[in-house]
Write a protein that holds these residues in place. Structure first.
Motif, short mmCIF file in Angstrom:
data_model
loop_
_atom_site.label_atom_id
_atom_site.label_comp_id
_atom_site.label_asym_id
_atom_site.label_seq_id
_atom_site.Cartn_x
_atom_site.Cartn_y
_atom_site.Cartn_z
N ASP A 3 0.81 -1.09 -0.05
CA ASP A 3 -0.03 -0.17 0.16
C ASP A 3 0.92 1.23 -0.01
O ASP A 3 2.10 1.19 0.01
N PRO A 4 0.29 2.31 -0.34
CA PRO A 4 1.02 3.75 -0.14
C PRO A 4 1.84 3.69 1.09
O PRO A 4 1.16 3.36 2.37
N VAL A 5 3.05 4.32 0.99
CA VAL A 5 3.83 4.56 2.29
C VAL A 5 2.91 5.26 3.30
O VAL A 5 2.41 6.29 2.80
N PRO A 6 3.08 5.05 4.65
CA PRO A 6 2.14 5.57 5.59
C PRO A 6 2.65 6.97 5.82
O PRO A 6 3.77 7.43 5.39
N GLY A 7 1.78 7.81 6.38
CA GLY A 7 2.13 9.17 7.13
C GLY A 7 2.19 10.27 5.78
O GLY A 7 2.46 11.27 6.08
N VAL A 69 13.98 10.35 4.36
CA VAL A 69 13.80 9.81 5.74
C VAL A 69 13.76 8.46 5.68
O VAL A 69 13.95 7.67 7.05
N ALA A 70 13.93 7.78 4.74
CA ALA A 70 14.25 6.18 4.55
C ALA A 70 14.40 5.83 3.06
O ALA A 70 14.18 6.55 2.33
N TYR A 71 15.10 4.68 3.02
CA TYR A 71 15.32 4.29 1.98
C TYR A 71 15.82 2.61 1.84
O TYR A 71 15.60 2.08 3.07
N HIS A 88 11.85 9.45 12.49
CA HIS A 88 10.59 9.01 11.73
C HIS A 88 10.38 7.25 12.18
O HIS A 88 9.29 6.84 11.59
N ARG A 89 10.94 6.71 13.21
CA ARG A 89 10.65 5.43 13.52
C ARG A 89 9.23 5.46 14.32
O ARG A 89 8.75 6.53 14.79
N GLY A 90 8.66 4.25 14.10
CA GLY A 90 7.50 4.09 14.78
C GLY A 90 6.20 4.49 14.07
O GLY A 90 5.09 4.65 14.55
N ARG A 91 6.55 4.87 12.82
CA ARG A 91 5.49 5.28 12.24
C ARG A 91 4.92 4.12 10.85
O ARG A 91 4.17 4.48 10.01
N GLY A 92 5.67 3.02 10.85
CA GLY A 92 5.35 1.94 9.94
C GLY A 92 5.99 2.12 8.80
O GLY A 92 5.84 1.16 7.79
#
Length: 302
Positions: A3-7, A69-71, A88-92
């Motif tokens: 699914d689309p990246v959260p947040g 913020v992630a890769y 940005h941890r803890g956001r799935g």
């Protein structure tokens, strides 16, 4: 695909121009997880310069506005790398990246994908919860500052020196023959090896050390790099040809590599080894001590 990246974050494949942003991201994660930065921007640049690597087709970046913020990326059959900015941890996001990697691996026909994470870190706990098993354990070992490795004499007629340009293919053969004794992967193309050695940003000829036998053949190799803003000499690869082992050549290469690094301004020396090689005891016996422990967590895709 997941699914689309959260947040409400955005994603796109990475480009070579993103190397610095990935370095900043990985450095922040390492600082949070192990208390120091081990990654070098040159590691990323040289990896992405491998002719075999399809960066656009095998990577994804997660962006919060203008900030990466992630890769995640998949290199070769099964080698994955990921990072999530600690803020940005803890956001799935990590779970989303793990799903993205598994979907990509299945599309490419990979039987398994795995990635290194510091033992006990948030990434380690997340992957364990997602069903990733430990494939092997790795140790980063350091030579304490001021310590020296006991010297060993070379057999008569042998010499240790800087590799000559015409010896690069022989160097590649020694390294690949040795590493493929315990590493279940395809043989690295010579062009990929060039990209990560002589093509690495900042490479200098002295970085590639060899032992040659009385016939002048390359029988041992050490690739020693300067990292940690010039403070650390890091042995990236070390190998001795199978028929030349148990003669002290690996210890000679270590002494030479660390001495060369010190001559170029470093104050500490380190290397990494993992449980597949059986070499941990060798390095501990010459005075190196474990500084951090990593696990390679993997999941089967079929």
């Amino acid at each position: 695909m997941p699914d689309p990246v959260p947040g409400g974050l955005t994603t796109r494949p990475l480009q070579k121009s993103d190397a610095h942003a990935v370095f900043v991201l990985m450095a922040a994660q390492e600082q949070a997880d192990i208390g120091e930065v081990a990654i070098e921007e040159a590691d990323i640049v040289s990896d992405w310069a491998r002719p075999s690597h399809d960066l656009a087709g095998r990577s994804i970046g997660v962006w919060d506005g203008e900030t990466l913020v992630a890769y995640a990326e998949l290199m070769g059959v099964d080698r994955a790398d990921t990072a999530v900015l600690p803020s940005h941890r803890g956001r799935g996001i990590g779970t989303w990246l793990a799903t993205w990697l598994q979907d990509l691996g299945r599309r490419l026909g990979s039987p398994v994908i795995g990635m290194p994470v510091p033992q006990g870190s948030p990434g380690d706990r997340l992957l364990e919860g997602l069903g990733f098993r430990v494939r092997w354990t790795s140790w980063v070992l350091k030579l304490p500052e001021g310590a020296t490795i006991p010297e060993r004499e070379l057999p008569a007629g042998y010499a240790v020196r800087t590799a000559e340009p015409g010896e690069l293919r022989a160097v590649h053969d020694v390294l690949e023959d040795a590493f493929l004794e315990w590493s279940a992967r395809d043989r690295e193309p010579f062009e990929d090896f060039e990209a990560t050695t002589t093509g690495r940003p900042g490479f200098e000829p002295w970085n590639l050390r060899v032992v040659v036998d009385p016939d002048g053949d390359v029988v041992g190799v050490s690739l020693v790099l300067v990292s940690d803003n010039g403070r650390t000499g890091y042995v990236d690869r070390l190998a001795v040809r199978a028929d030349q082992r148990n003669r002290g050549l690996a210890q000679v290469l270590l002494v030479d590599s660390f001495a060369q690094a010190r001559a170029h301004g470093t104050t500490t020396s380190e290397l990494s080894t993992d449980s597949r090689t059986g070499a941990l005891g060798l390095y501990e016996r010459v005075g190196m001590v474990a500084d951090s422990i990593w696990v390679n967590r993997a999941i089967d895709l079929s």
